[in-house]
Enzyme design. Structure first.
Site, mmCIF file in Angstrom:
data_model
loop_
_atom_site.group_PDB
_atom_site.id
_atom_site.type_symbol
_atom_site.label_atom_id
_atom_site.label_comp_id
_atom_site.label_asym_id
_atom_site.label_seq_id
_atom_site.Cartn_x
_atom_site.Cartn_y
_atom_site.Cartn_z
ATOM 1 N N SER A 1 0.851 -1.188 0.000
ATOM 2 C CA SER A 1 0.000 0.000 0.000
ATOM 3 C C SER A 1 0.884 1.234 0.000
ATOM 4 C CB SER A 1 -0.903 0.000 1.227
ATOM 5 O OG SER A 1 -0.107 0.247 2.372
ATOM 6 N N LYS A 2 0.252 2.378 0.002
ATOM 7 C CA LYS A 2 0.969 3.658 -0.024
ATOM 8 C C LYS A 2 2.034 3.744 1.075
ATOM 9 C CE LYS A 2 -1.185 7.063 -2.657
ATOM 10 N NZ LYS A 2 -0.268 6.753 -3.701
ATOM 11 N N ARG A 3 1.699 3.134 2.196
ATOM 12 C CA ARG A 3 2.609 3.101 3.331
ATOM 13 C C ARG A 3 4.004 2.608 2.948
ATOM 14 N NH1 ARG A 3 2.726 -0.779 6.899
ATOM 15 N NH2 ARG A 3 1.282 -2.112 5.742
ATOM 16 N N HIS A 4 4.059 1.716 1.954
ATOM 17 C CA HIS A 4 5.336 1.144 1.553
ATOM 18 C C HIS A 4 6.071 2.021 0.548
ATOM 19 C CE1 HIS A 4 3.076 -2.491 2.851
ATOM 20 N NE2 HIS A 4 4.237 -2.783 3.377
ATOM 21 N N GLY A 5 5.530 3.197 0.273
ATOM 22 C CA GLY A 5 6.142 4.043 -0.756
ATOM 23 C C GLY A 5 5.235 4.036 -1.963
#
Ligand code: GLU
Length: 486
Positions: free
Chosen positions: A245-249
């Site tokens: 997800s966005k959390r991972h970049g």
């Protein structure tokens, strides 16, 4: 393998194309191309509030960028209301669906009761067997209703390509809604109708849709449709083994495009996220992927998104690309950075190709050409700090740089052979190791301690700017040494 499969990718236009979606699209595309079948796009835009034209454009743009072309006309769910309504009508007529007059409050109460009793909630079936007259009078009164599918007894099974035989007990599903009170069909009804209407032979999608599948099958059966095969792909995971997800970049294809990745590398990388060719090949073109693709190569386990691997792969692509092919990408970057003017690109073509040839094996991403190659266009504004401490630490370095600058200046032909010979001569004159001259010269000319071969790069930059830079560095060293000594 069957021939002429009909595959589809069915994005909801509520954002950019994310990595997991792109991978699903790619596998569908590969299988369609492999079987000389069709790859269809269906835009699931029934959620009018969240669907946007911009997202649609962005998704289509990313698919094109990846090279995933589609067949036939785009199918928009928002334009197929009639089709869905008539399916609901048909289900109602055959008794496979019924009107449910339960109010929100009643349903809420049911749900709360189930929660208190710690039971999985599904609809009680209260309106399942309302008498014909009751129904008619409610309708006459204008009482709002949803449509529910009448789930039969027993179980629903399908043989998923990756999950194997998957069975759901129908009683755990409960009569589900197929059309809302305003008459609009819900997602699962549209998908069942569309997959049949579009003649889809294999539904390949993320395994977050696994639990929708028994409902889809029930609906398709009740409507007399042929049931497609199913293949539910494991999610793409981040390095921490959680769903990417966005959390991972960066989680969308567009972001990778903006970062300067090449579409070929991204497609290649996505293909290997959950599929393997059965040999140890890592770098494969789209054609090679089609050739090697088979459903049997799909992995049951989730693929982990490894950015370093993508960067490595991109570097391989850059290095293997002919300089002429890189020219438009790299010169656009140089123009953007102000290194050259747009109208100079043609006249300086040979120079630009030279820069690309010298840099391409050192870059993993297009933007690195600017970071690593600015010195081809302008004198360094500063020198690498560590390099300065190591190579500009002695006043004698200034003398040697001057000596080599003089020697360079006197060269009639300024090429790799002559600059190397001149350097070796100065080394002999000063009785020093060749590194004692080469490293300071590189730092003087490029501001950096590493990079392409020195004689290649000075030749490309040209005599005058190289000599100027060396003299400037010599001056700089002298000035610094005066400051430190007195
Ligand atoms: N629109 C759904 C999604 O974006 C796909 C549904 C399907 O593939 O059946 O998740």
């Amino acid at each position: 393998m069957t021939n002429n499969e009909r595959l589809r990718f069915a994005p909801s236009p509520t954002g950019d194309l994310h990595v997991g979606g792109a991978r699903a699209a790619l596998f569908n595309w590969l299988y369609a191309r492999k079987t000389q079948g069709k790859f269809l796009l269906r835009i699931e835009d029934t959620d009018r509030e969240r669907s946007t034209e911009a997202s649609l454009k962005s998704i289509l743009g990313s698919l094109r960028w990846l090279g995933l072309d589609w067949d036939e006309e785009l199918v928009f769910q928002s334009k197929r209301g009639e089709l869905y309504r008539s399916a609901v009508e048909k289900l109602l007529e055959s008794g496979a669906a019924y009107r449910c007059f339960c109010s929100k409050e009643e349903l809420e109460a049911e749900r709360e009761r189930a929660q208190r009793e710690k039971l999985d909630y599904h609809y009680s079936g209260k309106c399942r067997n309302l008498g014909k007259e009751t129904v008619e009078s409610y309708v006459r009164e204008g009482k709002p209703y949803t449509m529910r599918f009448r789930v039969g007894e027993g179980e629903t099974s399908f043989d998923d390509h990756l999950h194997g035989v998957t069975t759901f007990r129908n009683e755990t599903i409960g009569d589900f809604i197929i059309a809302r009170a305003d008459g609009s069909p819900v997602y699962i009804l549209s998908v069942a109708v569309d997959d049949a209407d579009m003649g889809i032979t294999l539904v390949m999608r993320g395994d977050d849709h696994l639990s929708n599948t028994p409902k889809q099958i029930m609906l398709m059966k009740a409507l007399g449709y042929e049931i497609p095969r199913f293949c539910h792909l494991p999610q793409v995971l981040g390095q921490d083994k959680h769903k990417l997800s966005k959390r991972h970049g960066a989680a969308s294809v567009l972001e990778y495009e903006k970062m300067g990745f090449l579409p070929g590398a991204v497609v290649n990388f996505l293909a290997l996220l959950g599929w393997a060719p059965g040999d140890d090949r890592e770098k494969m073109t789209l054609d090679e992927l089609i050739e090697a693709f088979s459903l049997d190569g799909l992995a049951k386990k989730s693929g982990v998104f490894d950015l370093q691997k993508l960067e490595w792969l991109n570097g391989q692509y850059l290095n293997d690309m002919p300089p002429e092919e890189l020219l438009p990408l790299v010169s656009a970057l140089f123009v953007e950075q102000g290194f050259i003017q747009k109208d100079e690109v043609d006249s300086r073509r040979d120079f630009l190709l030279g820069v690309i040839i010298q840099l391409k094996e050192r870059c993993r991403l297009i933007p690195e050409f600017a970071e690593k190659g600015a010195f081809f266009f302008r004198a360094p504004e500063s020198y690498d700090e560590k390099g300065e401490r190591k190579y500009f630490n002695d006043i004698e370095v200034a003398d040697r740089l001057e000596a080599l600058a003089d020697s360079f200046e006197s060269l009639e032909i300024f090429d790799e052979a002559s600059t190397e010979a001149a350097t070796r001569q100065v080394v002999v004159n000063y009785n020093i190791g060749v590194g004692k001259l080469i490293h300071p010269t590189r730092l003087a000319v490029t501001g950096m301690t590493t990079g392409p071969g020195l004689f290649e790069l000075v030749t490309l930059i040209g005599k005058k700017p190289v000599v100027d830079r060396m003299r400037r560095a010599a001056e700089y060293i002298r000035k610094n040494s005066e400051e430190t000594n007195g």
